[in-house]
Enzyme design. Sequence first.
Site: not given
Ligand code: VGL
Length: 241
Positions: A38, A141, A185
Site C-alpha cells: 500500500d 484489495k 496492512c
Molecule cells: C490500511 C487502513 C485502511 C493500510 C488500509 O494500508 O494499512 N489501513 N485501509
Amino acid sequence: MRNMIILISGVVVLTMLFCVAPLSAVAAGEKTGVIVVDMQGDFTTWKKGTLAVNGADEAYVKKVADATALLKEKGFVLYGTQDWHPRNHISFASNHPGNKPFEAIQVNGKTQVLWPDHCVQGTDGAKVLLDNNIFQAIVKKGQDPRFDSYSGFQDDGGSKTEMDTILKAAGMKKLVVYGLATDYCVMATAIDAAADGYKVVVIEGLCRGVAPDTTVKALEAMKAKGITILKEIDMKRINDL
Ligand code: VGL
Ligand code: ZN
C-alpha cells in the site's frame, strides 16, 4: 563399442553440466519475493493523503523506492498491494452516519475500524507511488464494498486475492514485506503470508504505523507467528533465513 561408450559418457557429462548445476543453484538460494504494501498517496503526509500515516513523508517514500530498487538489482521479484475501495466501502466513516473516522464499531458481528475515505478506485490518492513497471504484479484489495481487506492475501469475508496463486506459481518460498501501515496492512499481509507457508521477513525501518501502541503490538504479534523483524535490509540475514 568404444566410440559408443565415449559418446554415452559425453552425453552424461553434458547432462550433468546443464542439469545439475542449475539445480544446485536453486537449492542454494530459495526464491525470494518482495511485497511492498500500500505505498499509496492517501497513506502519506507527502501527498497530503486523507489517511496519512505519521512519518510517511517524502524522505520515507524515497527510502522505500531506493531499497526496493536495490532488492530488484539483487534478483528479488517485486510485488505490490494496492488498497482499492469503491466509494460505498464499509470501512469509510462517511458511509456510517453518526460515526466518526478512527472509531471502532460492530458490523455484522465484526469489529470494523472506520476510516476517512481513502484509496478510492481511480483517484490520485489511490495511485502506487513507486514506478509501477518494477512490479511483477500489483494486487488490488478491498474492492468488495461489504468487506475490509487489510491483508493482500484475502479480505475479511474470506475471499482470496490472486496473491498466493501468483507467488506459488512463481516458486516463491521467502517474502520480504514492508510498507504502510505496520499495524494494519503490513501486519495482516505478513501474518497471512506466514500462514500460507512462506518464510517472512518484515523490514521495520521501511514501514510506518498509524499509532505507536498498535505498532508495538503488531511487531509482537508478527514475531509470535515466527516472522523475522529486521530494522533495515540485511542481505545476509535474509539469505540465511
Ligand atoms: C490500511 C487502513 C485502511 C493500510 C488500509 O494500508 O494499512 N489501513 N485501509
Ligand atoms: Zn483501506
